[in-house]
Write an enzyme that holds these catalytic residues in place. Structure first.
Site, PDB file in Angstrom:
ATOM      1  N   CYS A  54      16.948  27.154  -5.490  1.00 55.35           N
ATOM      2  CA  CYS A  54      17.240  26.967  -6.915  1.00 55.35           C
ATOM      3  C   CYS A  54      18.065  28.121  -7.479  1.00 55.35           C
ATOM      4  CB  CYS A  54      15.953  26.790  -7.717  1.00 55.35           C
ATOM      5  SG  CYS A  54      14.986  28.284  -7.887  1.00 55.35           S
ATOM      6  N   CYS A  56      17.581  29.898 -10.146  1.00 48.83           N
ATOM      7  CA  CYS A  56      16.866  31.084 -10.624  1.00 48.83           C
ATOM      8  C   CYS A  56      16.400  31.966  -9.472  1.00 48.83           C
ATOM      9  CB  CYS A  56      15.732  30.723 -11.576  1.00 48.83           C
ATOM     10  SG  CYS A  56      14.457  29.673 -10.929  1.00 48.83           S
TER      11      CYS A  56
END
Length: 144
Positions: A54, A56
């Site tokens: 992902c 993040c």
């Protein structure tokens, strides 16, 4: 139902994301047995990064971990598991995160075999790496 032993992502796509932590000295745990062999042990403080593909993780968690381990006080052992790739290892690591639901990414600190500090995705997503690293280094100062 998805077979947990089959990687969710192409291993070649994920390799650079794995190496971002392993080249810094994180030991990658790929199986539940590897997690069980090292995680519950007491002794050195242990940082566990649940890595993922992902944004993040790429923009926040991995850079924060890299910054934090440059701190004068740091954990004696650095571990990582990869969610979505080594699902059994990630699930086993998360089983030691008592009181916290699974999230990706996720960063845990253990001392003497006990969970003492946790950053969940909600503490990582939308924050810059320096602020997350500051949270980690405060925990290192307290527990390492």
């Amino acid at each position: 139902m998805r077979n947990l032993n089959v990687p969710m992502y192409d291993p070649e796509l994920v390799r650079p994301m794995r190496e971002e932590l392993t080249r810094l000295g994180f030991e990658e745990l790929r199986t539940a047995a590897e997690v069980d062999a090292v995680l519950p042990a007491g002794g050195a403080t242990t940082l566990v990064v649940v890595n993922s593909v992902c944004g993040c993780a790429a923009r926040n968690a991995r850079p924060a971990a890299a910054l934090a381990i440059q701190h004068a006080r740091r954990p004696g052992r650095l571990l990582t598991v990869f969610a979505g790739q080594d699902a059994d290892a990630a699930a086993r690591a998360r089983s030691y995160f008592t009181g916290y639901p699974p999230s990706s990414p996720q960063i845990a600190l253990f001392k003497d075999g006990k969970l003492v500090f946790m950053l969940e995705r909600r503490n990582i997503e939308g924050r810059n790496a320096r602020d997350i690293a500051a949270d980690l280094t405060r925990a290192f100062d307290e527990f390492c």
